[in-house]
Design a protein around this motif. Structure first.
Motif, PDB file in Angstrom:
ATOM      1  N   VAL A 241      69.773  81.859  68.856  1.00 27.97           N
ATOM      2  CA  VAL A 241      70.589  80.901  69.360  1.00 27.97           C
ATOM      3  C   VAL A 241      71.085  79.767  68.319  1.00 27.97           C
ATOM      4  CG1 VAL A 241      69.570  81.102  71.623  1.00 27.97           C
ATOM      5  CG2 VAL A 241      68.459  79.619  70.220  1.00 27.97           C
ATOM      6  N   PHE A 242      71.827  79.209  68.616  1.00 29.27           N
ATOM      7  CA  PHE A 242      72.341  77.971  67.678  1.00 29.27           C
ATOM      8  C   PHE A 242      71.931  76.745  68.217  1.00 29.27           C
ATOM      9  CE2 PHE A 242      76.067  75.313  66.013  1.00 29.27           C
ATOM     10  CZ  PHE A 242      75.325  75.326  64.533  1.00 29.27           C
ATOM     11  N   ASP A 243      71.149  76.109  67.623  1.00 26.52           N
ATOM     12  CA  ASP A 243      70.609  74.765  67.772  1.00 26.52           C
ATOM     13  C   ASP A 243      71.254  73.658  66.929  1.00 26.52           C
ATOM     14  OD1 ASP A 243      68.808  72.399  68.018  1.00 26.52           O
ATOM     15  OD2 ASP A 243      67.362  73.550  68.645  1.00 26.52           O
ATOM     16  N   GLU A 244      72.229  72.982  67.602  1.00 27.86           N
ATOM     17  CA  GLU A 244      72.968  71.830  66.893  1.00 27.86           C
ATOM     18  C   GLU A 244      72.041  70.791  66.203  1.00 27.86           C
ATOM     19  OE1 GLU A 244      76.395  70.233  68.361  1.00 27.86           O
ATOM     20  OE2 GLU A 244      77.404  71.956  69.106  1.00 27.86           O
ATOM     21  N   GLU A 245      71.036  70.297  66.756  1.00 28.50           N
ATOM     22  CA  GLU A 245      69.891  69.365  66.450  1.00 28.50           C
ATOM     23  C   GLU A 245      69.613  70.076  65.113  1.00 28.50           C
ATOM     24  OE1 GLU A 245      67.934  66.175  65.648  1.00 28.50           O
ATOM     25  OE2 GLU A 245      69.681  66.216  66.860  1.00 28.50           O
ATOM     26  N   LEU A 246      68.969  71.178  65.092  1.00 25.62           N
ATOM     27  CA  LEU A 246      68.263  71.648  63.965  1.00 25.62           C
ATOM     28  C   LEU A 246      69.282  71.787  62.847  1.00 25.62           C
ATOM     29  CD1 LEU A 246      65.800  74.348  65.667  1.00 25.62           C
ATOM     30  CD2 LEU A 246      65.249  71.994  64.683  1.00 25.62           C
ATOM     31  N   GLY A 247      70.301  72.104  63.308  1.00 26.01           N
ATOM     32  CA  GLY A 247      71.224  72.354  62.210  1.00 26.01           C
ATOM     33  C   GLY A 247      71.898  71.022  61.497  1.00 26.01           C
ATOM     34  N   HIS A 248      71.803  70.080  62.428  1.00 25.72           N
ATOM     35  CA  HIS A 248      72.282  68.703  61.509  1.00 25.72           C
ATOM     36  C   HIS A 248      71.222  68.162  61.021  1.00 25.72           C
ATOM     37  CE1 HIS A 248      74.026  64.564  62.092  1.00 25.72           C
ATOM     38  NE2 HIS A 248      75.136  65.383  61.582  1.00 25.72           N
ATOM     39  N   ARG A 249      70.069  68.167  61.144  1.00 23.97           N
ATOM     40  CA  ARG A 249      68.796  67.678  60.553  1.00 23.97           C
ATOM     41  C   ARG A 249      69.276  67.367  58.992  1.00 23.97           C
ATOM     42  NH1 ARG A 249      63.386  69.267  63.465  1.00 23.97           N
ATOM     43  NH2 ARG A 249      63.717  68.618  65.504  1.00 23.97           N
ATOM     44  N   PRO A 250      69.426  68.414  58.340  1.00 25.13           N
ATOM     45  CA  PRO A 250      69.507  68.404  56.804  1.00 25.13           C
ATOM     46  C   PRO A 250      70.779  67.605  56.560  1.00 25.13           C
ATOM     47  CG  PRO A 250      69.945  70.581  57.400  1.00 25.13           C
ATOM     48  CD  PRO A 250      69.293  69.840  58.663  1.00 25.13           C
ATOM     49  N   ILE A 251      71.835  67.643  57.263  1.00 27.97           N
ATOM     50  CA  ILE A 251      72.965  67.140  56.908  1.00 27.97           C
ATOM     51  C   ILE A 251      72.797  65.580  57.222  1.00 27.97           C
ATOM     52  CG2 ILE A 251      75.381  66.657  57.772  1.00 27.97           C
ATOM     53  CD1 ILE A 251      75.257  69.644  58.736  1.00 27.97           C
ATOM     54  N   ARG A 252      72.174  64.972  58.268  1.00 26.38           N
ATOM     55  CA  ARG A 252      72.079  63.982  58.372  1.00 26.38           C
ATOM     56  C   ARG A 252      70.904  63.129  57.358  1.00 26.38           C
ATOM     57  NH1 ARG A 252      70.724  64.293  63.578  1.00 26.38           N
ATOM     58  NH2 ARG A 252      68.403  64.574  63.281  1.00 26.38           N
ATOM     59  N   PHE A 253      69.968  63.803  57.054  1.00 30.36           N
ATOM     60  CA  PHE A 253      69.073  63.514  56.035  1.00 30.36           C
ATOM     61  C   PHE A 253      69.848  63.177  54.550  1.00 30.36           C
ATOM     62  CE2 PHE A 253      66.705  64.461  52.095  1.00 30.36           C
ATOM     63  CZ  PHE A 253      65.471  63.713  52.357  1.00 30.36           C
ATOM     64  N   ILE A 254      70.784  64.267  54.364  1.00 35.82           N
ATOM     65  CA  ILE A 254      71.585  64.083  53.063  1.00 35.82           C
ATOM     66  C   ILE A 254      72.560  63.131  53.074  1.00 35.82           C
ATOM     67  CG2 ILE A 254      73.225  65.077  51.478  1.00 35.82           C
ATOM     68  CD1 ILE A 254      71.882  67.943  52.347  1.00 35.82           C
ATOM     69  N   GLU A 255      73.109  62.900  54.096  1.00 35.10           N
ATOM     70  CA  GLU A 255      74.049  61.507  54.212  1.00 35.10           C
ATOM     71  C   GLU A 255      73.437  60.201  54.267  1.00 35.10           C
ATOM     72  OE1 GLU A 255      78.065  63.714  55.989  1.00 35.10           O
ATOM     73  OE2 GLU A 255      76.711  62.630  57.457  1.00 35.10           O
ATOM     74  N   LYS A 256      71.992  60.127  54.860  1.00 36.51           N
ATOM     75  CA  LYS A 256      71.696  58.950  55.062  1.00 36.51           C
ATOM     76  C   LYS A 256      70.699  58.642  53.717  1.00 36.51           C
ATOM     77  CE  LYS A 256      68.320  56.476  58.271  1.00 36.51           C
ATOM     78  NZ  LYS A 256      67.645  56.750  59.447  1.00 36.51           N
ATOM     79  N   PHE A 257      70.107  59.606  53.078  1.00 32.19           N
ATOM     80  CA  PHE A 257      69.209  59.020  51.838  1.00 32.19           C
ATOM     81  C   PHE A 257      69.588  59.575  50.671  1.00 32.19           C
ATOM     82  CE2 PHE A 257      66.553  59.713  55.729  1.00 32.19           C
ATOM     83  CZ  PHE A 257      66.017  58.461  55.920  1.00 32.19           C
ATOM     84  N   CYS A 258      70.637  60.415  50.405  1.00 30.03           N
ATOM     85  CA  CYS A 258      71.053  61.000  49.193  1.00 30.03           C
ATOM     86  C   CYS A 258      72.169  60.518  48.666  1.00 30.03           C
ATOM     87  CB  CYS A 258      71.010  62.538  49.135  1.00 30.03           C
ATOM     88  SG  CYS A 258      69.426  63.373  49.706  1.00 30.03           S
ATOM     89  N   ARG A 259      72.291  60.278  47.310  1.00 26.69           N
ATOM     90  CA  ARG A 259      73.510  60.105  46.739  1.00 26.69           C
ATOM     91  C   ARG A 259      73.809  60.483  45.308  1.00 26.69           C
ATOM     92  NH1 ARG A 259      73.710  53.668  45.479  1.00 26.69           N
ATOM     93  NH2 ARG A 259      75.361  54.405  44.034  1.00 26.69           N
ATOM     94  N   PRO A 260      74.814  61.051  45.013  1.00 27.86           N
ATOM     95  CA  PRO A 260      75.084  61.519  43.766  1.00 27.86           C
ATOM     96  C   PRO A 260      74.603  60.623  42.705  1.00 27.86           C
ATOM     97  CG  PRO A 260      76.946  62.113  44.930  1.00 27.86           C
ATOM     98  CD  PRO A 260      76.142  61.126  45.545  1.00 27.86           C
ATOM     99  N   SER A 261      73.957  61.077  41.631  1.00 26.04           N
ATOM    100  CA  SER A 261      73.591  60.292  40.342  1.00 26.04           C
ATOM    101  C   SER A 261      74.793  59.791  39.567  1.00 26.04           C
ATOM    102  CB  SER A 261      72.571  60.922  39.560  1.00 26.04           C
ATOM    103  OG  SER A 261      73.031  62.167  39.062  1.00 26.04           O
ATOM    104  N   LYS A 262      75.895  60.790  39.620  1.00 29.56           N
ATOM    105  CA  LYS A 262      77.110  60.551  38.697  1.00 29.56           C
ATOM    106  C   LYS A 262      78.344  60.092  39.692  1.00 29.56           C
ATOM    107  CE  LYS A 262      75.419  64.293  35.519  1.00 29.56           C
ATOM    108  NZ  LYS A 262      75.556  65.449  35.058  1.00 29.56           N
ATOM    109  N   GLY A 263      79.160  59.131  39.144  1.00 31.42           N
ATOM    110  CA  GLY A 263      80.261  58.686  39.742  1.00 31.42           C
ATOM    111  C   GLY A 263      79.927  57.585  40.786  1.00 31.42           C
TER     112      GLY A 263
END
Length: 579
Positions: A66-88
């Motif tokens: 089955v497709f669990d939207e919450e589980l699918g969005h967790r890594p996306i939410r993590f990356i957008e909230k905590f990660c930023r490229p080191s260049k640019g």
């Protein structure tokens, strides 16, 4: 070349402006691609159709995911909230819909009961400068800290330690640039530690000394187009045995190593997306130009570069192409790395997959009992496929092919290629030989003897390579045998005649998936006189079953050309007409 502007290709990379307000864009992206509202390659369209079709059958007995939207969005939410490229100059990293589609699939599809990930592997195939390193870094940081695993090893893998460290250093820079990540994640020169779960990220390469002790939870391979063998891949696959939901991600552009793992995996992906083979546990996103005509159509470049307009400026890419295409070496490199197309040989496809599907008629071979047929076989030179077939010519002008193959179990157990041997064995197309490293030719002999009790085998045709003992035994039993020379003069007429039959939908093979796979793998090499020879493009592309069929067809095509009746010609005089 017509000058392109942002407005003329807004259908491509500016789709982000019209995205829905929901958090997860995985299914939205798939719908937009299938509807033609987002420009994408044929194989990406197929990947999107696969996702939408899987949603329809999700949770059934035959498809327990089955497709669990919450589980699918967790890594996306993590990356957008905590990660930023080191260049640019980026204050926040916003993932694009195509990246939502990839990460949503990899992390959102789970087993309906255990909620463990469906996909064990994923191949992300995109052009250069599309933010691969950013995705790798973000996923690795999510995997080490937020994926609910204790003692998780996250190796960042490349063909050389220098390349592996580029990935690792980007992940480390992301930690240093985020106050929240710095509080919980400890960075060292050669490792990133998440002490709460005793997990770590490390750079690894083929020449690393610490490979044997890995306990891989998520492994990320960068640029596997450089790999010549499966050595490092095998080590990582063997290191995930104790994990409940391990994930291996291959993220790469096209390359020049046409006899390595990437081409094998790419072709498996094409076959999976086209329904030639079934592989529900591997995700494929294959972004590439579909036709050389698109080289001078910038509006199509988003097919290979889904981040066009974000990390890639269209104007710069047009300028680079105008310069590169005038110099052969630079032109080829641009086509390979930016348009994401493998360096092509002078081979051509024998048949399109759509043509093969025209030949869907089935027949009960018991109804042909006692009928004449021509047999053919192709013996393997190594521990690989051996194939045999019977070919019948019918009064309708059609042909019917009964095909069977053999392979040693050693090959099945050691295989890296995801070929569905067990499925084919289950359906009776294949025999997996339990003993020995090679196929015992007596198994082929016994198959012909058994078939001769059902059908009238007029001739057994064969490639003379490695065939002496089997041919002598067949002669001793009473079979007529005929050696088929494996050259242009002999095989080209049979190839061209067989192609016409396939084009007309007149080949009956009862949807034998193994035989269909063989046909799909056939490439043609043409000499200066327009004659053809069959070949295969890579190690993965086996054609043994087709070779056995082609040997038989060198004789069957003569049967098809024979006029009906007794062959007598009667001359009638004019006076006879008025009697």
């Amino acid at each position: 070349m017509k000058k392109m502007t942002i407005s003329t290709i807004s259908k491509g990379f500016f789709h982000i402006l019209n995205k829905p307000s929901s958090t997860l864009l995985t299914t939205w992206y798939a719908e937009q691609v299938v509807q033609g509202k987002i420009i994408a390659s044929k194989n990406v369209i197929l990947a999107c159709k696969r996702h939408l079709n899987d949603l329809k059958r999700a949770g059934t007995d035959e498809f327990p995911y089955v497709f669990d939207e919450e589980l699918g969005h967790r890594p996306i939410r993590f990356i957008e909230k905590f990660c930023r490229p080191s260049k640019g100059n980026y204050k926040q990293l916003i993932l694009q819909p195509w990246q939502h589609f990839i990460l949503g699939n990899l992390f959102g599809w789970v087993h309906k009961d255990e909620k463990l990930r469906r996909f064990r592997e994923g191949l992300i195939f995109v052009g250069r400068k599309n933010g691969k390193t950013t995705i790798i870094s973000g996923v690795s940081l999510y995997g080490v800290s937020k994926d609910g695993e204790n003692g998780a090893d996250i190796p960042l893998l490349a063909n050389s330690m220098k390349q592996a460290r580029l990935l690792f250093d980007e992940a480390k820079a992301m930690v240093k640039s985020s106050p929240k990540l710095r509080k919980h994640i400890r960075t060292l020169r050669d490792a990133i530690h998440y002490d709460k779960t005793f997990s770590k990220i490390e750079p690894q390469a083929s020449d690393s000394e610490k490979l044997d002790g890995l306990n891989t939870h998520i492994g990320v391979f960068d640029e596997i187009h450089e790999y010549k063998d499966y050595k490092l891949i095998n080590v990582i696959k063997n290191s995930r045995g104790s994990r409940s939901q391990p994930l291996i991600i291959y993220i790469t552009t096209a390359g020049y190593q046409l006899d390595g793992p990437l081409v094998d995996y790419y072709e498996q992906g094409v076959d999976t997306l086209n329904g030639v083979i079934t592989d529900d546990r591997t995700f494929y996103y294959l972004a590439e130009l579909d036709d050389p005509k698109e080289f001078d159509q910038p509006e199509m470049w988003i097919k290979a570069n889904p981040n066009l307009g974000v990390s890639i400026k269209l104007e710069d890419m047009i300028e680079d192409w105008e310069k590169a295409k005038r110099i052969p070496a630079e032109r080829n490199d641009f086509i390979t790395k930016r348009f994401n197309i493998f360096v092509k040989s002078d081979e051509q496809s024998f048949l399109d997959y759509e043509v093969i599907k025209r030949n869907k008629k089935e027949i009960n071979f018991d109804e042909l009992r006692g009928r004449p047929c021509i047999a053919g076989f192709d013996l393997s030179q190594t521990e690989d496929f051996t194939s045999a077939c019977l070919e019948f010519w019918l009064d309708t002008g059609e042909i019917a092919v009964l095909s069977h193959s053999w392979i040693p179990e050693k090959k099945v157990l050691s295989d890296n290629e995801k070929i569905p041997y067990r499925e084919w064995e289950k359906h009776g197309y294949l025999t997996i030989c339990k003993e020995g490293d090679y196929v015992d030719y007596r198994l082929v002999y016994n198959w012909f003897v058994d078939q001769s009790k059902r059908f009238n085998i007029e001739i057994v045709t064969f490639d003379p390579a490695n065939a002496y003992r089997l041919v002598e035994d067949l002669k001793a039993y009473g079979f007529n045998t005929l050696s088929v020379r494996q050259g242009y003069i002999t095989l080209s007429p049979a190839l061209k005649d067989a192609k016409e039959l396939f084009l007309d939908g007149k080949v009956i093979f009862n949807n034998n998936k193994l035989f269909r796979w063989y046909i799909n793998n056939v490439k043609l090499v043409e000499d200066r006189n327009g004659n053809w020879l069959p070949t295969k493009q890579s190690r993965y592309r086996k054609i043994d079953g087709f070779a056995a069929f082609l040997n038989a067809h060198t004789e069957v095509m003569k049967k098809l050309a024979t006029p009906k009746g007794n062959g007598d010609i009667k001359f009638v005089s004019v006076s006879d007409l008025f009697k």
